[in-house]
Write an enzyme that holds these catalytic residues in place. Structure first.
Site, PDB file in Angstrom:
ATOM      1  N   SER A 128       0.803  -1.223   0.000  1.00  0.00           N
ATOM      2  CA  SER A 128       0.000   0.000   0.000  1.00  0.00           C
ATOM      3  C   SER A 128       0.836   1.272   0.000  1.00  0.00           C
ATOM      4  O   SER A 128       0.298   2.362  -0.155  1.00  0.00           O
ATOM      5  CB  SER A 128      -0.948   0.025   1.209  1.00  0.00           C
ATOM      6  OG  SER A 128      -0.249   0.357   2.378  1.00  0.00           O
ATOM      7  N   LYS A 185       1.712   4.303   7.508  1.00  0.00           N
ATOM      8  CA  LYS A 185       0.970   5.148   6.563  1.00  0.00           C
ATOM      9  C   LYS A 185       1.422   6.599   6.691  1.00  0.00           C
ATOM     10  O   LYS A 185       2.078   6.990   7.654  1.00  0.00           O
ATOM     11  CB  LYS A 185      -0.540   5.059   6.846  1.00  0.00           C
ATOM     12  CG  LYS A 185      -1.171   3.703   6.568  1.00  0.00           C
ATOM     13  CD  LYS A 185      -1.193   3.393   5.085  1.00  0.00           C
ATOM     14  CE  LYS A 185      -1.906   2.063   4.812  1.00  0.00           C
ATOM     15  NZ  LYS A 185      -1.140   0.905   5.297  1.00  0.00           N
TER      16      LYS A 185
END
EC number: 3.4.21.88
Length: 231
Positions: A152, A190
C-alpha cells in the site's frame, strides 16, 4: 541557470528530504508544482540530473539525492539538524568493513517483526530479533526496525520486504510517514494527515482507501527515517 520549475522542484525535494528523511513521491511532486501529469516531473528530474543538482539511485527506495542547491536556495536552507542518508553498493560488505575499522560505526536496533503497508495487523508488542545498521543511517534519538509487509506504500518507494527504520516518538507533522497504533490494537505504516479533530492514515497506492479516525483513536509510535532493502 535553472528554470523556475526546475528550481521549485529541487528546493521542494530538498525540503522534503530534510523534513521527513525520504524523497517525495511523483504524485506529491506533481501536486506541489501544480503540474497536470507526472511526465513533467520526469523531465524536470532528468534536467536536474544532467546539470549535476540531483542524483537518482536506481532500484533503491527513496531514490532521490540532492547533490547541491543554487546559491540563493542554499543560503535560505534551514538548519534542521537532520540530513538524509543513502546506502550505496553492497550493504553487508560495507558494514563488515566499518565494524573492523570502527566498532562505533554500527548500531543494533530491535526488529519488531512485520508491519502492514497494506491492511493493518495486530499490534507488535515484543521484538523478535535484532538488526545491525550503519550508525550514520540515523540521527539522534531512539530507533527500532520493522519489516514491511504489503504494497500500500509502493508509490512512496516502500516495498514489501523492506526494512523500515523508525525514530521512536509520539508526535509527527502532517505529511510524514508514521507507525500508527489504532485503538491500541492495530498497527500500520501510513502517511499521517491531520484533518481538524480527525486523523487520516493515507496509503501511497490507489488500490487502497484512506482511513479516517477520531484523533484520539490514533497514536503515533514513531516516524520513518530510513529504509533498508536487500538484493
Amino acid at each position: 541557470m535553472l528554470t523556475r520549475k526546475q528550481h521549485e522542484l529541487l528546493v521542494y525535494i530538498d525540503q522534503h528530504l530534510r523534513r521527513t528523511g525520504c524523497s517525495p513521491s511523483f504524485e506529491e511532486m506533481k501536486e506541489a508544482l501544480d503540474l497536470k501529469s507526472k511526465s513533467g516531473i520526469h523531465r524536470l528530474i532528468g534536467a536536474l540530473e544532467e546539470r549535476g543538482f540531483l542524483r537518482r539511485h536506481k532500484h533503491r527506495a527513496r531514490a532521490l539525492e540532492v547533490l547541491r542547491l543554487p546559491s540563493d536556495a542554499a543560503a535560505d536552507r534551514p538548519d534542521t539538524g537532520f540530513a538524509p542518508n543513502v546506502i550505496r553498493g553492497d550493504f553487508t560488505a560495507r558494514l563488515q568493513g566499518a565494524r573492523a575499522a570502527d566498532p562505533a560505526a554500527a548500531i543494533t536496533l530491535p526488529l519488531y517483526g512485520r508491519i502492514a503497508a497494506g491492511q493493518p495487523i495486530e499490534a507488535l508488542r515484543e521484538h523478535q530479533a535484532e538488526i545491525e545498521i550503519p550508525a550514520s543511517l540515523v540521527g539522534p534519538g531512539e530507533h527500532y526496525a520493522l519489516e514491511v509487509a504489503g504494497d500500500s506504500m509502493v508509490d512512496a518507494g516502500i516495498l514489501d520486504g523492506d526494512t523500515a527504520i523508525i525514530r521512536r516518538g509520539e508526535t509527527a507533522e502532517t505529511g510524514q510517514i508514521v507507525v500508527a497504533l489504532i485503538d491500541d490494537v492495530e498497527v500500520t505504516l501510513k502517511r499521517l494527515r491531520r484533518r481538524g479533530n480527525s486523523t487520516a492514515l493515507e496509503p501511497a497506492n490507489p488500490r487502497y482507501e484512506i482511513r479516517i479516525f477520531p484523533a484520539e483513536r490514533v497514536k503515533v509510535q514513531g516516524r520513518l527515517v530510513a529504509l533498508f532493502r536487500r538484493y
